[in-house]
Design a protein around this motif. Structure first.
Motif, PDB file in Angstrom:
ATOM      1  N   SER B  26       0.790  -1.231   0.000  1.00  0.00           N
ATOM      2  CA  SER B  26       0.000   0.000   0.000  1.00  0.00           C
ATOM      3  C   SER B  26       0.821   1.279   0.000  1.00  0.00           C
ATOM      4  O   SER B  26       0.363   2.312  -0.512  1.00  0.00           O
ATOM      5  CB  SER B  26      -0.936   0.007   1.213  1.00  0.00           C
ATOM      6  N   ASN B  27       2.026   1.229   0.546  1.00  0.00           N
ATOM      7  CA  ASN B  27       2.777   2.460   0.757  1.00  0.00           C
ATOM      8  C   ASN B  27       3.846   2.653  -0.313  1.00  0.00           C
ATOM      9  O   ASN B  27       4.839   1.935  -0.348  1.00  0.00           O
ATOM     10  CB  ASN B  27       3.415   2.420   2.149  1.00  0.00           C
ATOM     11  N   SER B  28       3.636   3.630  -1.174  1.00  0.00           N
ATOM     12  CA  SER B  28       4.598   3.849  -2.250  1.00  0.00           C
ATOM     13  C   SER B  28       5.955   4.321  -1.721  1.00  0.00           C
ATOM     14  O   SER B  28       6.947   4.300  -2.448  1.00  0.00           O
ATOM     15  CB  SER B  28       4.041   4.858  -3.256  1.00  0.00           C
ATOM     16  N   ASP B  55      13.971  -4.618  -9.444  1.00  0.00           N
ATOM     17  CA  ASP B  55      12.688  -5.205  -9.821  1.00  0.00           C
ATOM     18  C   ASP B  55      12.702  -6.728  -9.794  1.00  0.00           C
ATOM     19  O   ASP B  55      11.663  -7.371  -9.934  1.00  0.00           O
ATOM     20  CB  ASP B  55      12.225  -4.695 -11.189  1.00  0.00           C
ATOM     21  N   LYS B  56      13.872  -7.295  -9.576  1.00  0.00           N
ATOM     22  CA  LYS B  56      13.943  -8.751  -9.514  1.00  0.00           C
ATOM     23  C   LYS B  56      15.145  -9.153  -8.669  1.00  0.00           C
ATOM     24  O   LYS B  56      16.202  -8.522  -8.725  1.00  0.00           O
ATOM     25  CB  LYS B  56      14.095  -9.330 -10.926  1.00  0.00           C
ATOM     26  N   ARG B  57      14.950 -10.224  -7.912  1.00  0.00           N
ATOM     27  CA  ARG B  57      16.055 -10.775  -7.140  1.00  0.00           C
ATOM     28  C   ARG B  57      15.854 -12.279  -7.043  1.00  0.00           C
ATOM     29  O   ARG B  57      14.740 -12.751  -6.788  1.00  0.00           O
ATOM     30  CB  ARG B  57      16.121 -10.150  -5.756  1.00  0.00           C
ATOM     31  N   GLN B  58      16.943 -13.005  -7.223  1.00  0.00           N
ATOM     32  CA  GLN B  58      16.839 -14.469  -7.201  1.00  0.00           C
ATOM     33  C   GLN B  58      17.606 -15.048  -6.034  1.00  0.00           C
ATOM     34  O   GLN B  58      18.694 -14.589  -5.679  1.00  0.00           O
ATOM     35  CB  GLN B  58      17.378 -15.054  -8.504  1.00  0.00           C
ATOM     36  N   LEU B  65       9.774 -10.670  -7.491  1.00  0.00           N
ATOM     37  CA  LEU B  65       9.589  -9.637  -8.499  1.00  0.00           C
ATOM     38  C   LEU B  65       8.850  -8.461  -7.874  1.00  0.00           C
ATOM     39  O   LEU B  65       7.896  -8.652  -7.117  1.00  0.00           O
ATOM     40  CB  LEU B  65       8.769 -10.184  -9.677  1.00  0.00           C
ATOM     41  N   LEU B  66       9.302  -7.271  -8.183  1.00  0.00           N
ATOM     42  CA  LEU B  66       8.708  -6.058  -7.652  1.00  0.00           C
ATOM     43  C   LEU B  66       8.263  -5.161  -8.797  1.00  0.00           C
ATOM     44  O   LEU B  66       9.068  -4.820  -9.672  1.00  0.00           O
ATOM     45  CB  LEU B  66       9.715  -5.324  -6.763  1.00  0.00           C
ATOM     46  N   ASN B  67       7.001  -4.798  -8.786  1.00  0.00           N
ATOM     47  CA  ASN B  67       6.467  -3.865  -9.766  1.00  0.00           C
ATOM     48  C   ASN B  67       5.962  -2.641  -9.016  1.00  0.00           C
ATOM     49  O   ASN B  67       4.866  -2.644  -8.460  1.00  0.00           O
ATOM     50  CB  ASN B  67       5.335  -4.517 -10.569  1.00  0.00           C
ATOM     51  N   LYS B  68       6.778  -1.597  -8.999  1.00  0.00           N
ATOM     52  CA  LYS B  68       6.445  -0.423  -8.209  1.00  0.00           C
ATOM     53  C   LYS B  68       5.312   0.378  -8.842  1.00  0.00           C
ATOM     54  O   LYS B  68       4.611   1.123  -8.155  1.00  0.00           O
ATOM     55  CB  LYS B  68       7.681   0.456  -8.024  1.00  0.00           C
ATOM     56  N   LYS B  71       2.435  -1.359  -7.496  1.00  0.00           N
ATOM     57  CA  LYS B  71       2.633  -1.748  -6.082  1.00  0.00           C
ATOM     58  C   LYS B  71       2.315  -3.219  -5.873  1.00  0.00           C
ATOM     59  O   LYS B  71       1.454  -3.591  -5.056  1.00  0.00           O
ATOM     60  CB  LYS B  71       1.826  -0.835  -5.168  1.00  0.00           C
ATOM     61  N   HIS B  72       3.038  -4.036  -6.601  1.00  0.00           N
ATOM     62  CA  HIS B  72       2.783  -5.460  -6.584  1.00  0.00           C
ATOM     63  C   HIS B  72       4.101  -6.216  -6.408  1.00  0.00           C
ATOM     64  O   HIS B  72       5.131  -5.857  -6.983  1.00  0.00           O
ATOM     65  CB  HIS B  72       2.105  -5.866  -7.901  1.00  0.00           C
ATOM     66  N   LEU B  73       4.013  -7.240  -5.619  1.00  0.00           N
ATOM     67  CA  LEU B  73       5.177  -8.071  -5.292  1.00  0.00           C
ATOM     68  C   LEU B  73       4.782  -9.520  -5.540  1.00  0.00           C
ATOM     69  O   LEU B  73       3.630  -9.907  -5.245  1.00  0.00           O
ATOM     70  CB  LEU B  73       5.468  -7.865  -3.813  1.00  0.00           C
TER      71      LEU B  73
END
Lengths: 115, 113
Positions: B26-28, B55-58, B65-68, B71-73
């Motif tokens: 929720s918090n940008s 945006d990505k870490r393995q 995956l992070l899509n700012k 606001k989605h993970l």
């Protein structure tokens, strides 16, 4: 492997009684936290503690709650006059913070049941 | 079996399949995001983290995956095993208090043998 330990694992108490939950954080950690989790719900932040004082607390952490680090190893959460809605799993957590990461090391929790 | 896009409270997959668990935050202004695994009767356990400038870490068998923008993970688990069965929580952390995490709604992952 170092771990956060919590006691008791389960405590049953009568409404209105005082409860103290105890935690021994990982020894070289500097930041300490209490979280709680009501059965089936998400984990909620209560309070963070650094350098012998509260650094931040949530709305849940009202005047009936207090925390203390009485010696170099223990970190306690006191609930002064328990209410039915305080029944939850209480998790202690700690972190070291040299890298300013948010990774927390959680204990296994203390289940509090208020009757 | 995979689930993409929506957060689901439960996810059931066959052993060996890939799993995708989603989370909306929720918090940008959040600076740091963590996935935790919680097994029954235990405290949350760190799986993998990601900073807001990535945006990505393995990791080992896991990818975050992070899509700012939205606001989605998401957490991807490759070749899911029975030991992966647990509740998975995402957590967002502000840069003002690196240990104060706001946990999302959990997803219960069940791996069928």
């Amino acid at each position: 492997e170092p771990e956060v330990t919590q006691t008791p694992s389960h405590q049953v108490t009568q409404m209105g009684q005082e409860v103290i939950l105890r935690c021994v954080p990982i020894s070289n950690h500097l930041y300490f936290y209490w979280y709680r989790q009501i059965l089936g719900q998400k984990v909620e932040f209560l309070v963070s503690f650094y350098n012998n004082e509260i650094s931040e607390k949530s709305e849940i952490f009202d005047d009936q709650f207090s925390v203390e680090r009485p010696d170099g190893s223990n970190f306690t959460l006191k609930i002064r006059s328990t209410k039915l809605e305080d029944s939850a799993m209480y998790f202690c957590a700690s972190r070291f913070d040299r890298m300013n990461t948010g990774e927390l090391f959680f204990g296994e929790g203390s289940r509090l049941t208020v009757l | 079996g995979e689930s993409v896009g929506l957060h689901l409270p439960t996810l059931s997959v066959q052993e060996g399949d890939n799993s995708i668990i989603n989370c909306a935050y929720s918090n940008s202004a959040s600076d740091y995001f963590i996935w935790y695994k919680q097994e029954s009767g235990k405290g949350p356990q760190f799986i993998i983290d990601i900073r807001s400038n990535m945006d990505k870490r393995q990791g080992q068998r896991v990818t975050v995956l992070l899509n700012k923008t939205v606001k989605h993970l998401s957490l991807q688990i490759a070749a899911t095993q029975p030991g992966d069965s647990a509740v998975y929580f995402c957590a967002e952390t502000p840069n003002t208090n690196a240990g104060k995490s706001t946990f999302g709604d959990g997803t219960t992952l069940t791996v069928k043998p």
